[in-house]
Design an enzyme around this catalytic site. Structure first.
Site, short mmCIF file in Angstrom:
data_model
loop_
_atom_site.label_atom_id
_atom_site.label_comp_id
_atom_site.label_asym_id
_atom_site.label_seq_id
_atom_site.Cartn_x
_atom_site.Cartn_y
_atom_site.Cartn_z
N GLU A 140 0.75 -1.30 0.03
CA GLU A 140 0.02 -0.01 0.05
C GLU A 140 0.90 1.30 0.06
O GLU A 140 0.64 2.34 -0.64
CB GLU A 140 -0.84 -0.09 1.31
CG GLU A 140 -1.87 -1.24 1.21
CD GLU A 140 -3.26 -0.99 0.28
OE1 GLU A 140 -3.23 0.36 -0.34
OE2 GLU A 140 -3.96 -1.72 0.13
N GLU A 173 -11.34 -1.34 -0.84
CA GLU A 173 -10.59 -1.86 -1.90
C GLU A 173 -11.77 -2.65 -2.75
O GLU A 173 -11.96 -2.61 -4.03
CB GLU A 173 -9.69 -3.19 -1.66
CG GLU A 173 -8.40 -2.76 -0.82
CD GLU A 173 -7.58 -2.07 -1.40
OE1 GLU A 173 -7.87 -1.58 -2.76
OE2 GLU A 173 -6.51 -1.60 -1.20
N HIS A 225 -13.36 0.23 -4.99
CA HIS A 225 -12.69 0.45 -5.97
C HIS A 225 -12.74 -0.62 -6.96
O HIS A 225 -12.59 -0.33 -8.21
CB HIS A 225 -11.03 0.85 -5.48
CG HIS A 225 -11.15 1.82 -4.72
ND1 HIS A 225 -10.03 1.93 -3.74
CD2 HIS A 225 -11.78 3.06 -4.58
CE1 HIS A 225 -10.16 3.10 -3.03
NE2 HIS A 225 -11.43 3.76 -3.31
#
Length: 356
Positions: free
Chosen positions: A97, A221, A224
């Protein structure tokens, strides 16, 4: 003289590849430019306003408050009960990340969708910047939480982050937005699975706050993933042949994790070792990869796409047959893994050994 010739030949190869890329995808450029309004109405809506978004400080002791030291003590008490192998997985996820600047750069290589000025107001550019801003919180909160745990060699972790950002990444998309968004769809789903599993493991080990942090990251996540999945779905609708070929090409190359150039200054195979620990703990496995492929074959209704050329149908057949082939490969790999184990030191945990 010879070195000069090599330099110019190398420069020409890069330049000619770039020109070829632009010349190869003129129809794709037109398609993505025509999707500007659609992006505005269908993808930017997946972003959350800053004022209603969670922030890392929501889960960390307040350094300006009287209970700051007590908060750190609580984190360290919970951290003492968590095994080293789990920390290897969590650190690997966090480092991945933290390499976010690299990922934004890669998105800005896609023809027709890149942020041309660094502050462009196109829907594509705004999505890239705001997606990056949302993702930035993930590494930030995990880094701070792990720092406060006292269980880790933070300098080695910081070196790994610096090495990884400096190494860049390669997704073999050839600046093609179709291939690029296939990659991002897969990558977001993979990180959703990985962070979701670290959340469950944290809860099993008694750290409910860490479980909540990882769960919120997984939720980001997933959101997205839905956005990138929708983009590819739209590409299948407006340009099925080229999208099918792009999907098949990325599947043949196999989606490679963005942190595969990970290096801690000591161990060149640290990414492979981290991946092995994640496989053994069930944080992210080869079975998960097969499940992701199957998920997208069904989600994009790949087998139902019509109007394809002979080449497109062959690509379609390949992609549709891939999940079952991956299952067989995964079974054989699992059998081999069960027979062969070893202990490997990780600098992130002061060179303590973990089974891979």
């Amino acid at each position: 003289m010879i070195s000069l010739i090599i330099f110019f030949n190398s420069f020409y190869d890069v330049y000619s590849t770039r020109i070829k890329t632009l010349e190869t995808f003129p129809e794709k450029l037109e398609v993505v430019k025509s999707m500007e309004g659609w992006m505005e109405d269908n993808v930017l809506t997946f972003l959350k306003p800053v004022e209603s978004s969670w922030q890392p400080q929501d889960f960390l002791p307040d350094p300006s408050g009287e209970g700051f030291l007590d908060g750190i003590k609580e984190i360290r008490e919970r951290a003492a009960e968590i095994p080293d192998a789990y920390y290897v997985c969590l650190v690997g996820n966090m480092i991945t990340e933290e390499a976010l600047p690299t990922y934004e750069n890669v998105l800005n290589t896609f023809d027709g969708t890149r942020d041309e000025t660094g502050a462009s107001m196109t829907a594509w550019a705004r999505w890239t910047r705001k997606w990056t801003a949302e993702e930035n919180r993930h590494g930030d909160v995990l880094n701070k939480y792990l720092y406060l745990s006292g269980r880790l060699n933070m300098r080695q972790i910081e070196k790994t982050i610096q090495y990884l950002i400096g190494s860049g990444m390669m997704i073999e998309a050839d600046n093609d937005p179709y291939r690029g968004f296939v990659y991002t769809s897969f990558q977001e789903r993979a990180t959703f699975i990985s962070h979701g599993n670290t959340a469950r493991k944290a809860k099993e080990h008694g750290d409910v706050l860490l479980a909540k942090i990882c769960g919120l990251i997984a939720a980001d996540e997933k959101r997205h993933e839905m956005a990138y999945t929708k983009i590819v779905e739209k590409l299948f609708e407006v340009d099925p042949e080229a999208t099918m070929l792009a999907l098949a090409d990325m599947m043949r190359k196999r989606i490679k994790m963005p942190a595969r150039f990970m290096f801690d200054g000591q161990e060149r195979d640290i990414f492979r070792h981290y991946s092995s620990v994640a496989q053994r703990l069930g944080v992210y496995t080869s079975k998960d990869y097969g499940d992701v492929v199957e998920f997208f074959v069904e989600r994009w209704k790949v087998g139902e796409v019509t109007g394809l050329s002979g080449e497109g149908r062959r690509a379609q057949d390949y992609v549709c047959s891939l999940p079952s082939r991956l299952r067989k490969t995964e079974e054989r790999a699992q059998e081999r893994a069960e027979k062969k184990t070893s202990m490997v030191p990780f600098s992130w945990i002061f060179n303590r050994e973990v089974e891979i």
